[in-house]
Design a protein around this motif. Structure first.
Motif, mmCIF file in Angstrom:
data_model
loop_
_atom_site.group_PDB
_atom_site.id
_atom_site.type_symbol
_atom_site.label_atom_id
_atom_site.label_comp_id
_atom_site.label_asym_id
_atom_site.label_seq_id
_atom_site.Cartn_x
_atom_site.Cartn_y
_atom_site.Cartn_z
ATOM 1 N N ILE A 76 0.815 -1.214 0.000
ATOM 2 C CA ILE A 76 0.000 0.000 0.000
ATOM 3 C C ILE A 76 0.855 1.274 0.000
ATOM 4 C CG2 ILE A 76 -1.628 1.385 1.345
ATOM 5 C CD1 ILE A 76 -2.942 -0.822 -0.245
ATOM 6 N N PRO A 77 1.898 1.391 0.856
ATOM 7 C CA PRO A 77 2.700 2.631 0.835
ATOM 8 C C PRO A 77 3.335 2.908 -0.528
ATOM 9 C CG PRO A 77 3.143 1.400 2.832
ATOM 10 C CD PRO A 77 2.331 0.504 1.964
ATOM 11 N N MET A 78 3.876 1.868 -1.173
ATOM 12 C CA MET A 78 4.515 2.099 -2.474
ATOM 13 C C MET A 78 3.470 2.421 -3.536
ATOM 14 S SD MET A 78 5.664 -1.681 -3.901
ATOM 15 C CE MET A 78 6.725 -2.120 -2.547
ATOM 16 N N VAL A 132 8.662 3.601 -0.263
ATOM 17 C CA VAL A 132 7.874 4.750 -0.723
ATOM 18 C C VAL A 132 8.508 5.408 -1.942
ATOM 19 C CG1 VAL A 132 6.980 7.033 -0.129
ATOM 20 C CG2 VAL A 132 6.907 5.197 1.565
ATOM 21 N N PHE A 133 9.759 5.804 -1.816
ATOM 22 C CA PHE A 133 10.414 6.530 -2.907
ATOM 23 C C PHE A 133 10.455 5.697 -4.185
ATOM 24 C CE2 PHE A 133 14.282 7.820 -5.247
ATOM 25 C CZ PHE A 133 13.890 9.114 -5.580
ATOM 26 N N ALA A 134 10.761 4.405 -4.050
ATOM 27 C CA ALA A 134 10.802 3.533 -5.233
ATOM 28 C C ALA A 134 9.426 3.438 -5.879
ATOM 29 C CB ALA A 134 11.307 2.146 -4.861
ATOM 30 N N GLY A 135 8.354 3.478 -5.055
ATOM 31 C CA GLY A 135 6.999 3.470 -5.607
ATOM 32 C C GLY A 135 6.709 4.720 -6.402
ATOM 33 N N SER A 146 7.202 2.924 -19.404
ATOM 34 C CA SER A 146 6.789 1.542 -19.129
ATOM 35 C C SER A 146 7.912 0.663 -18.582
ATOM 36 C CB SER A 146 6.195 0.903 -20.401
ATOM 37 O OG SER A 146 5.386 -0.187 -20.060
ATOM 38 N N VAL A 147 8.875 1.258 -17.894
ATOM 39 C CA VAL A 147 9.933 0.471 -17.233
ATOM 40 C C VAL A 147 9.888 0.841 -15.749
ATOM 41 C CG1 VAL A 147 12.373 -0.162 -17.212
ATOM 42 C CG2 VAL A 147 11.307 0.556 -19.340
ATOM 43 N N GLY A 148 8.775 0.492 -15.099
ATOM 44 C CA GLY A 148 8.607 0.856 -13.700
ATOM 45 C C GLY A 148 9.040 -0.206 -12.718
ATOM 46 N N GLY A 149 9.351 -1.407 -13.203
ATOM 47 C CA GLY A 149 9.695 -2.500 -12.308
ATOM 48 C C GLY A 149 11.044 -2.405 -11.611
ATOM 49 N N PRO A 150 12.114 -2.023 -12.326
ATOM 50 C CA PRO A 150 13.458 -2.046 -11.715
ATOM 51 C C PRO A 150 13.607 -1.298 -10.399
ATOM 52 C CG PRO A 150 13.653 -1.829 -14.081
ATOM 53 C CD PRO A 150 12.196 -1.756 -13.775
ATOM 54 N N ALA A 155 14.641 -2.012 -4.679
ATOM 55 C CA ALA A 155 14.237 -1.711 -3.300
ATOM 56 C C ALA A 155 13.932 -2.986 -2.513
ATOM 57 C CB ALA A 155 13.016 -0.790 -3.308
ATOM 58 N N MET A 156 13.245 -3.934 -3.143
ATOM 59 C CA MET A 156 12.894 -5.173 -2.430
ATOM 60 C C MET A 156 14.103 -6.073 -2.239
ATOM 61 S SD MET A 156 9.006 -6.182 -3.595
ATOM 62 C CE MET A 156 9.122 -5.887 -5.359
#
Length: 247
Positions: A76-78, A132-135, A146-150, A155-156
């Motif tokens: 939820i935070p991200m 948060v910031f990575a989200g 469209s490259v939002g995964g990295p 972060a994880m």
């Protein structure tokens, strides 16, 4: 309105199948590998909305198959942070030229790939805080190139999430983020029929390629293959940067 030729569709199918096969085998890198190649085939204004629809459906499928329970605290935070980034990305996609977006894509692909090789060391501060910031960054990148995964992967990994939690958090975040990104595109009238057709064309190829790749996952040394794929990403990113600068 952009016209999509048969050759573009065939090349797109090859790229999606290859990226999905690698994702099924290694568990990572679909967008990081597919988007740079696809950006050489399609305008970003067609590609990004298509990938948003594509990610929404594929994330929903993964979410429905999830067996592990993920606490809302982890995603939820991200997701809330990504809502601040999505409008910025949509604005960039609408007003920034396709060549400039491709240039940004190439640079970020190189940086993310080098980090995934372990060549960039990250600080260990704030490990006990939610992501948060990575989200926020993911929201911008998802809706613009469209490259939002990295950023989320980095972060994880930095937090040391186990595989099941990693997969679950990614599925929940991807579903919410892709949904609101798609809604933003619809509200701005940025989803053309070509984007819808491209997304529908790619989905069965994704599922087939991922399934076949998973069958081969135990037959190839994953770490070695992972480094080869990342090397391909770096070369592709470099080519995109050079070609964008030349244009």
């Amino acid at each position: 309105m952009h016209d999509i030729s048969i050759i573009q569709i065939v090349l797109c199918g090859i790229v999606i199948l290859s990226a999905a096969f690698i994702k099924g085998m290694t568990g990572f890198g679909f967008a990081l590998l597919a988007v740079p190649f696809l950006s050489l085939i399609f305008p970003m204004q067609i590609l990004v909305p298509a990938m948003s629809l594509f990610n929404l459906v594929s994330s929903l499928v993964i979410l429905l198959k999830l067996q592990e329970k993920i606490k809302a605290y982890y995603f939820i935070p991200m997701f809330v942070a990504s809502l601040g980034g999505i409008p910025l990305g949509v604005y960039a996609l609408e007003y920034v030229s396709s060549d400039t977006l491709r240039l940004i894509t190439g640079i970020l692909v190189i940086l993310f790939s080098v980090q995934m090789l372990g060549k960039i060391k990250l600080a260990k501060h704030f490990l006990n805080f939610p992501i948060v910031f990575a989200g926020f960054v993911s929201g911008i990148l998802s809706s613009s190139i469209s490259v939002g995964g990295p950023p989320l992967v980095i972060a994880m990994n930095r937090k040391g999430y186990p595989k099941d939690k990693f997969r679950g958090v990614f599925a929940w975040f991807g579903t919410f983020s892709s949904f609101f990104t798609t809604v933003a595109f619809l509200m701005k009238g940025m989803i053309e029929m070509q984007s819808v057709n491209l997304s529908l064309f790619c989905l069965p190829i994704l599922f087939f390629g991922s399934h076949v790749g998973a069958k081969f996952s135990g037959k190839i040394e994953p770490d070695k293959f992972r480094k080869i794929v990342i090397g391909i990403n770096i070369i592709t990113g470099s080519f995109i940067v050079i070609s964008s600068l030349v244009n």
